[in-house]
Design a protein around this motif. Structure first.
Motif, short mmCIF file in Angstrom:
data_model
loop_
_atom_site.label_atom_id
_atom_site.label_comp_id
_atom_site.label_asym_id
_atom_site.label_seq_id
_atom_site.Cartn_x
_atom_site.Cartn_y
_atom_site.Cartn_z
N UNK A 88 1.06 -5.97 8.69
CA UNK A 88 1.54 -6.76 9.82
C UNK A 88 2.64 -7.72 9.35
N UNK A 89 3.59 -7.99 10.21
CA UNK A 89 4.67 -8.91 9.87
C UNK A 89 4.26 -10.34 10.18
N UNK A 90 4.43 -11.24 9.21
CA UNK A 90 4.21 -12.66 9.43
C UNK A 90 5.58 -13.34 9.34
N UNK A 91 5.80 -14.32 10.21
CA UNK A 91 7.10 -14.97 10.34
C UNK A 91 6.93 -16.48 10.32
N UNK A 92 7.91 -17.17 9.75
CA UNK A 92 7.89 -18.62 9.66
C UNK A 92 8.52 -19.23 10.92
N UNK A 93 7.87 -20.26 11.45
CA UNK A 93 8.42 -21.03 12.56
C UNK A 93 8.51 -22.49 12.17
N UNK A 94 9.53 -23.16 12.71
CA UNK A 94 9.77 -24.58 12.45
C UNK A 94 9.84 -25.31 13.77
N UNK A 95 9.21 -26.48 13.84
CA UNK A 95 9.27 -27.27 15.06
C UNK A 95 10.56 -28.07 15.07
N UNK A 96 11.41 -27.79 16.08
CA UNK A 96 12.70 -28.48 16.21
C UNK A 96 12.79 -29.07 17.61
N UNK A 97 12.87 -30.39 17.69
CA UNK A 97 12.98 -31.10 18.98
C UNK A 97 11.83 -30.74 19.92
#
Length: 137
Positions: free
Chosen positions: A79-88
């Protein structure tokens, strides 16, 4: 409108087809409530899926490489895991992703450029890890 013998046959055929289609639509409408139960089952399996994430450092220079490692449970191998960043206040998907190994683990190389405290998480489909932070100096 002039109703000829030919037009009356067409009218009768259209009426018969309409009645047939309405009957079929009614059957389809009666069968429709069964579909949400299947999606509830997939939601239950998604609820059992989990992702852990741990950064290799708590603070880095801008654009310095660090790693985020973790494991997944309840997800298929690969499975693909992806990074997310909280912006505004909204989660933004970053161009950093990797496939999980056969045992569900992953290791992702990351470089961040936004200085300050960065809130991050790892996602895969509808499953997200707990939020972790990395400070960029």
């Amino acid at each position: 409108m002039i109703v000829s013998k030919r037009n009356s046959l067409r009218l009768a055929a259209v009426a018969a087809l309409s009645a047939l289609l309405l009957g079929t639509a009614g059957t389809a409408m009666a069968a429709a409530p069964a579909a949400p139960a299947a999606s509830a089952t997939s939601a239950a399996s998604a609820a059992s899926a989990a992702i852990t994430a741990k950064p290799s450092v708590s603070s880095v220079q801008a654009w310095q490489l660090f790693r985020v490692t973790g494991t997944t449970t309840g997800l298929k191998a690969g499975s693909t895991v992806t990074l997310q960043q909280k912006q505004h206040g909204t989660w933004v998907t970053l161009p950093a992703s990797v496939h999980t190994t056969h045992n569900g683990s992953y290791s992702l190389g990351v470089k961040l450029g936004i200085k300050g405290l960065n809130e991050l998480r790892i996602i895969s489909a509808n499953t997200a890890s707990p939020v972790f932070t990395v400070t960029v100096r």
